[in-house]
Structure formats: structure tokens, C-alpha cells
Design an enzyme around this catalytic site. Structure first.
Site, PDB file in Angstrom:
ATOM      1  N   TRP A   1      35.424 -20.370  -3.298  1.00 49.79           N
ATOM      2  CA  TRP A   1      34.165 -21.482  -4.789  1.00 49.79           C
ATOM      3  C   TRP A   1      35.131 -22.066  -5.367  1.00 49.79           C
ATOM      4  O   TRP A   1      34.696 -22.961  -6.447  1.00 49.79           O
ATOM      5  CB  TRP A   1      34.035 -20.022  -5.596  1.00 49.79           C
ATOM      6  CG  TRP A   1      32.765 -18.977  -5.145  1.00 49.79           C
ATOM      7  CD1 TRP A   1      32.573 -18.056  -4.400  1.00 49.79           C
ATOM      8  CD2 TRP A   1      31.480 -19.649  -5.433  1.00 49.79           C
ATOM      9  NE1 TRP A   1      31.581 -17.907  -4.133  1.00 49.79           N
ATOM     10  CE2 TRP A   1      30.848 -18.506  -4.233  1.00 49.79           C
ATOM     11  CE3 TRP A   1      31.029 -21.046  -5.858  1.00 49.79           C
ATOM     12  CZ2 TRP A   1      29.439 -18.395  -4.716  1.00 49.79           C
ATOM     13  CZ3 TRP A   1      29.414 -20.220  -6.154  1.00 49.79           C
ATOM     14  CH2 TRP A   1      28.400 -19.907  -5.116  1.00 49.79           C
TER      15      TRP A   1
ATOM     16  N   TYR B   1      25.625 -15.943  -8.611  1.00 44.82           N
ATOM     17  CA  TYR B   1      25.954 -14.413  -8.044  1.00 44.82           C
ATOM     18  C   TYR B   1      25.261 -13.122  -9.042  1.00 44.82           C
ATOM     19  O   TYR B   1      24.800 -12.275  -9.159  1.00 44.82           O
ATOM     20  CB  TYR B   1      26.233 -14.151  -6.869  1.00 44.82           C
ATOM     21  CG  TYR B   1      25.413 -14.922  -6.156  1.00 44.82           C
ATOM     22  CD1 TYR B   1      24.657 -14.985  -4.679  1.00 44.82           C
ATOM     23  CD2 TYR B   1      26.678 -16.570  -5.664  1.00 44.82           C
ATOM     24  CE1 TYR B   1      24.298 -16.087  -4.419  1.00 44.82           C
ATOM     25  CE2 TYR B   1      25.973 -17.457  -4.390  1.00 44.82           C
ATOM     26  CZ  TYR B   1      24.657 -17.672  -3.907  1.00 44.82           C
ATOM     27  OH  TYR B   1      24.821 -18.602  -2.928  1.00 44.82           O
TER      28      TYR B   1
ATOM     29  N   CYS C   1      22.268 -19.380  -2.281  1.00 43.71           N
ATOM     30  CA  CYS C   1      22.005 -19.749  -1.349  1.00 43.71           C
ATOM     31  C   CYS C   1      20.780 -18.005  -0.920  1.00 43.71           C
ATOM     32  O   CYS C   1      19.812 -18.294  -0.311  1.00 43.71           O
ATOM     33  CB  CYS C   1      22.353 -20.685  -0.598  1.00 43.71           C
ATOM     34  SG  CYS C   1      23.391 -22.080  -1.064  1.00 43.71           S
TER      35      CYS C   1
END
Length: 327
Positions: A106, A148, A209
Site C-alpha cells: 500500500w 477496507y 476492488c
């Protein structure tokens, strides 16, 4: 935008015929890769690199007997993917904890923002080191927004505060609610964890995603479908499939159920045009063997797993294949 054109016959034609184990689950992946490369729609994309893309794909994997969907035609760093999953479950949105474990998957997004806003050409290694060493620097530059984990365990709610105003209410822990629902109402069709919070997409470094997980109980077995709106098949899929299976195994253990199937469903499934070498090399290989995962401890909560709880055996992959990440 102009994208490079790569001949569709740049992969060996013999690859799909040389099946030493035609029943191996990984042929689903390799066949999809070949189909995208040869038949996919070539198009521009957010990154500027360009892709070949197909819309709508499904891959299934039976988790019985401890089997896990690790690709064997290249090495997959499953511990990195597992550390990311544990980070999601913690609800954290800052990359500092990941960087402390040398998990850099990330790092590119906040690094890009730092370079853009400061004009500095700092290396990825130095940026990550600064994130780890300096808490204030990490607070300013390491946060990804409500990605998330924030949505999974602290979905925001609002309540009236009077005079037409609203204040933040208690967050919704979707993960904990699904665990309780699986235990107390296994036949429900509402065992869903959702990451696509439309109101907060603009604040995220990258909108989710792998956005929707739905669990299903049948004959004492727990299965999970993941719907992924966008999938980088060459790089991202291997992590996504592993993480789906790992989450299913963890949920099953917490709910006293046997593992069932991990079902992956992709929306826009694509290969980047600069991944020709990866595609050619991977399609020249044949899968063999299946990894096994042992959960060596049963924590009191889904939120208490540690990386040491996961032991993988029987994994003998072929060599790693490097490819650039499109940010």
C-alpha cells in the site's frame, strides 16, 4: 491517450495444451489469463498504462482438507497477503503497521501523494523508513482514508443532533455482525461484508476492488463468494484469492464450521499492457501440487489472529515473476 500495442500471439501456443494435471484448479486462472491476452478489449485506464480486459469471470476452489489456492506457476508471498488481511480486520487505515512488517503493497499510493504535494523525489525505501520512524510523519502522510478495514469494522452512522443537524453515531462492525449471524442464523442470505461506501469513496486512496463478501452455510460447511469490481489478474489476483480463502478459513473456525468453497467473481478482469513478459512466462508453465494451511490456534475472536497462527505446508512454487505495479 495513446497506449502501446502488443501482439496477441506473444504467448506460447503450446502452453494451454501441456496439462500434466488437467484437473488442477490453477488452469482456471491460466485459461482466463490466455483468454484476456488474446481476446480482451484493449483500452485506456486510470493509470495511463492501458489494459486488455474481459468483463465477468468466476474461479472456484474447494477448501476441503486444508487445501489453499496458492498459485504454483509463480511464487506468491502468502505471509504478506495474510498480514494485509490481519491489518484490514484491525480497522487501521494507516500504512505504518504494514511498513513496520516490511509490507509495502500500500506504500505507493501515499508515496505518490507525498511526491506530488511536496515536490520531493524521495525513494520508496526512504519514505517507508520515515513512516516507521516518525509517528507525526506517518499521521500526515501514511493514512489512506476510510479504506477496507474502516468500512469492515467501523462503517459510519449518523444520528439526529437537533435543529436539523446530525452527529456521528456508533460505527457498525460488519465482521462481528456476520460472525454472530453465521452462528445464530446460518440459513440467512444476508451474511455480507461490504466495502463500497459510496459516500466515502472520494476520501479513499483507492476505492475497494475486492468490495463484497457473501458467506453461505450448507451441510456444516462455510463457503464465501467474493465479488471484485476490478482485478489486476497478473499481480493482484494471487493475493485476492489467497485472502478470500484465508478469511473463509478463519470464519469457519470461529463458527465451528468446516471450510467449503472459495468462489471468486471478477467484474473488470484485466492484464496491463506492460505485463507481456509476465504473461508469456507464466503461460509457459504448468501448475502442480497444492498448498495446505493449518490454523495452529483458535483465538477467542476473529480479531485476535496473528501471523504465527498460519502454517503453510506443501507449497513448492516455481520462480517469482517480477512485473511493475500500475498506480
Amino acid at each position: 491517450m495513446t497506449t502501446q500495442t502488443i501482439p496477441s500471439q506473444s504467448v506460447p501456443a503450446s502452453a494451454s495444451r501441456d496439462r500434466t494435471d488437467p484437473g488442477h484448479w490453477e488452469w482456471q486462472y491460466l485459461d482466463l489469463m490466455r483468454r484476456i491476452w488474446e481476446e480482451g478489449d484493449e483500452r485506456g485506464d486510470r493509470t495511463g498504462v492501458g489494459t486488455r480486459s474481459l468483463f465477468g469471470a468466476t474461479i472456484r476452489f474447494d477448501l476441503s482438507g486444508g487445501a489453499m489456492p496458492l498459485l504454483t506457476t509463480k511464487r506468491v508471498y502468502w505471509k504478506t497477503a495474510s498480514r494485509e488481511m490481519l491489518w484490514f480486520l484491525s480497522g487501521d487505515t494507516n500504512i505504518r503497521k504494514l511498513c513496520e512488517q516490511n509490507v509495502q503493497i500500500w506504500t505507493d499510493w501515499p508515496l505518490e501523494r507525498y511526491r506530488r504535494e511536496t515536490g520531493e523525489t524521495i525513494s520508496r525505501e526512504d519514505f517507508s523508513a520515515s513512516i516507521v520512524a516518525d509517528a507525526a510523519f506517518a499521521r500526515e502522510w501514511g493514512d489512506l482514508g476510510p479504506v477496507y478495514g474502516k468500512q469492515w469494522v467501523d462503517w459510519p452512522t449518523y444520528e439526529p443532533a437537533g435543529d436539523g443537524l446530525f452527529r456521528r453515531g456508533p460505527g457498525i462492525n460488519q465482521v462481528a455482525e456476520v460472525i454472530e449471524s453465521l452462528k445464530n442464523n446460518p440459513g440467512s442470505r444476508r451474511h455480507i461484508i461490504e466495502g463500497w461506501n459510496v459516500a466515502e469513496l472520494g476520501a479513499m486512496a483507492l476505492p475497494p476492488c475486492h468490495k463484497t463478501y457473501q458467506f453461505h452455510v450448507a451441510d456444516g460447511r462455510l463457503s464465501c463468494i467474493l465479488y471484485q469490481r476490478s482485478c489486476d489478474l497478473g499481480l493482484g489476483f494471487a493475493f485476492n484469492m489467497w485472502s478470500l480463502a484465508l478469511l473463509t478459513r478463519m470464519f469457519a473456525q470461529q463458527c465451528n464450521l468446516e471450510p467449503g468453497e472459495a468462489v471468486w467473481m471478477g467484474g473488470d478482469v484485466h492484464l496491463y499492457l506492460n505485463h507481456a513478459a509476465l504473461v508469456e512466462e507464466q503461460l509457459s508453465r504448468s501448475p502442480e501440487g497444492t498448498a495446505q494451511l493449518d490454523l495452529v490456534r483458535r483465538p477467542d475472536s476473529i480479531f485476535d489472529y496473528r501471523i504465527e497462527d498460519f502454517i503453510v505446508t506443501g507449497y513448492a512454487p516455481q520462480a517469482h515473476i517480477a512485473a511493475p505495479v500500475a498506480v
